[in-house]
Design a protein around this motif. Structure first.
Motif, PDB file in Angstrom:
ATOM      1  N   MET A 182      32.962  39.403  48.246  1.00 54.29           N
ATOM      2  CA  MET A 182      34.042  40.176  48.857  1.00 54.29           C
ATOM      3  C   MET A 182      34.867  40.773  47.717  1.00 54.29           C
ATOM      4  O   MET A 182      35.960  40.310  47.409  1.00 54.29           O
ATOM      5  N   PRO A 183      34.345  41.785  47.053  1.00 53.93           N
ATOM      6  CA  PRO A 183      34.956  42.278  45.823  1.00 53.93           C
ATOM      7  C   PRO A 183      36.314  42.934  46.034  1.00 53.93           C
ATOM      8  O   PRO A 183      36.564  43.562  47.063  1.00 53.93           O
ATOM      9  N   GLY A 184      37.162  42.772  45.033  1.00 53.40           N
ATOM     10  CA  GLY A 184      38.432  43.494  45.006  1.00 53.40           C
ATOM     11  C   GLY A 184      38.183  44.870  44.421  1.00 53.40           C
ATOM     12  O   GLY A 184      38.368  45.091  43.225  1.00 53.40           O
ATOM     13  N   ALA A 185      37.724  45.784  45.255  1.00 51.30           N
ATOM     14  CA  ALA A 185      37.271  47.083  44.747  1.00 51.30           C
ATOM     15  C   ALA A 185      37.817  48.254  45.552  1.00 51.30           C
ATOM     16  O   ALA A 185      37.397  49.393  45.333  1.00 51.30           O
ATOM     17  N   GLU A 186      38.753  47.997  46.458  1.00 50.41           N
ATOM     18  CA  GLU A 186      39.287  49.087  47.275  1.00 50.41           C
ATOM     19  C   GLU A 186      40.175  49.998  46.424  1.00 50.41           C
ATOM     20  O   GLU A 186      41.172  49.539  45.864  1.00 50.41           O
ATOM     21  N   PRO A 187      39.848  51.285  46.299  1.00 53.39           N
ATOM     22  CA  PRO A 187      40.704  52.198  45.528  1.00 53.39           C
ATOM     23  C   PRO A 187      42.106  52.262  46.129  1.00 53.39           C
ATOM     24  O   PRO A 187      42.283  52.240  47.349  1.00 53.39           O
TER      25      PRO A 187
ATOM     26  N   LYS B  28      37.914  42.090  33.425  1.00 49.51           N
ATOM     27  CA  LYS B  28      37.152  42.655  32.303  1.00 49.51           C
ATOM     28  C   LYS B  28      35.874  41.881  31.998  1.00 49.51           C
ATOM     29  O   LYS B  28      34.989  42.371  31.313  1.00 49.51           O
ATOM     30  N   LEU B  29      35.779  40.652  32.473  1.00 47.39           N
ATOM     31  CA  LEU B  29      34.590  39.835  32.242  1.00 47.39           C
ATOM     32  C   LEU B  29      33.390  40.407  33.000  1.00 47.39           C
ATOM     33  O   LEU B  29      33.549  41.240  33.895  1.00 47.39           O
ATOM     34  N   PRO B  30      32.169  39.956  32.673  1.00 53.11           N
ATOM     35  CA  PRO B  30      31.000  40.359  33.456  1.00 53.11           C
ATOM     36  C   PRO B  30      31.159  39.973  34.923  1.00 53.11           C
ATOM     37  O   PRO B  30      31.584  38.861  35.246  1.00 53.11           O
ATOM     38  N   VAL B  31      30.814  40.914  35.805  1.00 52.91           N
ATOM     39  CA  VAL B  31      30.983  40.701  37.243  1.00 52.91           C
ATOM     40  C   VAL B  31      29.700  41.084  37.970  1.00 52.91           C
ATOM     41  O   VAL B  31      29.063  42.091  37.650  1.00 52.91           O
ATOM     42  N   ALA B  32      29.331  40.278  38.953  1.00 48.80           N
ATOM     43  CA  ALA B  32      28.196  40.565  39.835  1.00 48.80           C
ATOM     44  C   ALA B  32      28.711  40.680  41.262  1.00 48.80           C
ATOM     45  O   ALA B  32      29.579  39.909  41.680  1.00 48.80           O
TER      46      ALA B  32
ATOM     47  N   PRO C 252      34.620  47.257  35.203  1.00 46.59           N
ATOM     48  CA  PRO C 252      33.977  48.033  34.127  1.00 46.59           C
ATOM     49  C   PRO C 252      32.801  47.317  33.479  1.00 46.59           C
ATOM     50  O   PRO C 252      31.964  47.956  32.842  1.00 46.59           O
ATOM     51  N   ASN C 253      32.724  45.987  33.650  1.00 48.49           N
ATOM     52  CA  ASN C 253      31.608  45.218  33.090  1.00 48.49           C
ATOM     53  C   ASN C 253      30.734  44.689  34.239  1.00 48.49           C
ATOM     54  O   ASN C 253      30.396  43.511  34.272  1.00 48.49           O
ATOM     55  N   LEU C 254      30.366  45.583  35.152  1.00 43.72           N
ATOM     56  CA  LEU C 254      29.514  45.210  36.280  1.00 43.72           C
ATOM     57  C   LEU C 254      28.084  45.018  35.793  1.00 43.72           C
ATOM     58  O   LEU C 254      27.459  45.941  35.288  1.00 43.72           O
ATOM     59  N   ILE C 255      27.574  43.799  35.947  1.00 41.75           N
ATOM     60  CA  ILE C 255      26.237  43.489  35.434  1.00 41.75           C
ATOM     61  C   ILE C 255      25.196  43.429  36.551  1.00 41.75           C
ATOM     62  O   ILE C 255      23.996  43.384  36.267  1.00 41.75           O
ATOM     63  N   TYR C 256      25.660  43.409  37.807  1.00 42.31           N
ATOM     64  CA  TYR C 256      24.713  43.276  38.918  1.00 42.31           C
ATOM     65  C   TYR C 256      25.385  43.771  40.187  1.00 42.31           C
ATOM     66  O   TYR C 256      26.555  43.492  40.435  1.00 42.31           O
ATOM     67  N   TYR C 257      24.619  44.538  40.976  1.00 44.32           N
ATOM     68  CA  TYR C 257      25.078  44.962  42.295  1.00 44.32           C
ATOM     69  C   TYR C 257      23.870  45.012  43.209  1.00 44.32           C
ATOM     70  O   TYR C 257      22.825  45.547  42.848  1.00 44.32           O
ATOM     71  N   ASN C 258      24.031  44.433  44.400  1.00 42.50           N
ATOM     72  CA  ASN C 258      22.946  44.492  45.371  1.00 42.50           C
ATOM     73  C   ASN C 258      23.526  44.661  46.761  1.00 42.50           C
ATOM     74  O   ASN C 258      24.452  43.962  47.161  1.00 42.50           O
ATOM     75  N   LYS C 259      22.977  45.605  47.496  1.00 41.40           N
ATOM     76  CA  LYS C 259      23.377  45.873  48.877  1.00 41.40           C
ATOM     77  C   LYS C 259      22.328  45.255  49.791  1.00 41.40           C
ATOM     78  O   LYS C 259      21.176  45.680  49.789  1.00 41.40           O
ATOM     79  N   LEU C 260      22.714  44.242  50.548  1.00 36.22           N
ATOM     80  CA  LEU C 260      21.772  43.497  51.364  1.00 36.22           C
ATOM     81  C   LEU C 260      21.711  44.041  52.786  1.00 36.22           C
ATOM     82  O   LEU C 260      22.594  44.788  53.209  1.00 36.22           O
ATOM     83  N   ASN C 261      20.675  43.632  53.517  1.00 37.47           N
ATOM     84  CA  ASN C 261      20.497  44.158  54.877  1.00 37.47           C
ATOM     85  C   ASN C 261      20.882  43.167  55.966  1.00 37.47           C
ATOM     86  O   ASN C 261      20.775  43.469  57.150  1.00 37.47           O
ATOM     87  N   LYS C 262      21.319  41.959  55.585  1.00 38.93           N
ATOM     88  CA  LYS C 262      21.869  41.032  56.569  1.00 38.93           C
ATOM     89  C   LYS C 262      22.794  40.044  55.865  1.00 38.93           C
ATOM     90  O   LYS C 262      22.691  39.817  54.660  1.00 38.93           O
TER      91      LYS C 262
END
Length: 228
Positions: free
Chosen positions: A40-45, A168-172, A193-203
């Motif tokens: 549940m990332p804190g990524a809302e602009p 700033k640390l590595p984030v997945a 800014p240090n995103l090391i992994y992103y995956n969009k799942l289907n369930k």
């Protein structure tokens, strides 16, 4: 705590309130923390949050994934009465401690997608949770009498749930479709800014670690493989 347990290097993972905590750990960068994983990332602009708060709706220049996430957040903004109550009057939620039926009703209707999942389970479908899983979870709060005390976190928290915290640390990031909002990769890249992994799942939903444990564990293994 991790140092006292003898761990000199470790990672942190969070969903729901744990996602806010993991983000803040990433901001603090305690010694030994290599990176974090969040579902549940804190990524809302900030501009999106402001537009929703002002009732202006989603901006017209969003991509498909961004528009979907914005619409999820706009809908969620109309469903947060429970959070506002917990955030302002946590000690007066006595109905949660007086009646197991009241507690169950409150917990089952946490959010629209979670209620759909739970309804599906009680209708006999086997995907994800079982009836016993759900009843065990409610019983845990009832038998320990912690429904009211657990609500205090909403009052003590001073951070917006989905705001960018400055990690700033590595984030997945694992983006589950039935999360409160499925964070698009573009937002995750800007927020971390240090995103090391992103995956969009289907369930998978808001409580993915509980609902889809195998998928969730696979996500952690893939996310942290480069930090081992």
């Amino acid at each position: 705590m991790m140092n006292r347990l003898g761990y000199t290097k470790y990672v942190a993972q969070g969903g729901d309130w744990g996602a806010v905590i993991a983000d803040l750990m990433g901001v603090q960068q305690p010694k030994g923390l290599l990176g974090i994983h969040t579902n549940m990332p804190g990524a809302e602009p900030a501009a999106i949050a402001q537009a929703i708060q002002d009732g202006k709706g989603c901006p017209p220049d969003l991509t498909g994934d961004e528009k979907h996430a914005c619409e999820q957040l706009a809908f969620l903004n109309t469903q947060l009465g429970y959070a506002e109550l917990m955030g302002s009057r946590p000690q007066t939620l006595t109905g949660l401690a007086d009646s197991p039926i009241g507690l169950a009703a409150f917990m089952l209707d946490h959010d629209a997608k979670s209620l759909e999942l739970i309804t599906r389970v009680f209708n006999g479908q086997t995907e994800g949770l079982t009836r016993e899983d759900i009843l065990d979870n409610i019983s845990l709060y009832w038998l320990t009498n912690t429904a009211v005390s657990s609500a205090r976190l909403y009052w003590e928290n001073k951070h917006p749930f989905f705001s960018v915290k400055g990690v700033k640390l590595p984030v997945a990031v694992s983006a589950f479709p039935d999360e409160l909002y499925q964070a698009p990769k573009s937002w995750a890249e800007r927020a971390y800014p240090n995103l090391i992994y992103y995956n969009k799942l289907n369930k998978g939903g808001h409580f993915a670690a509980w609902e889809q444990p195998k998928l969730f564990v696979d996500e952690l293994r893939n996310a942290f493989r480069t930090l081992r």
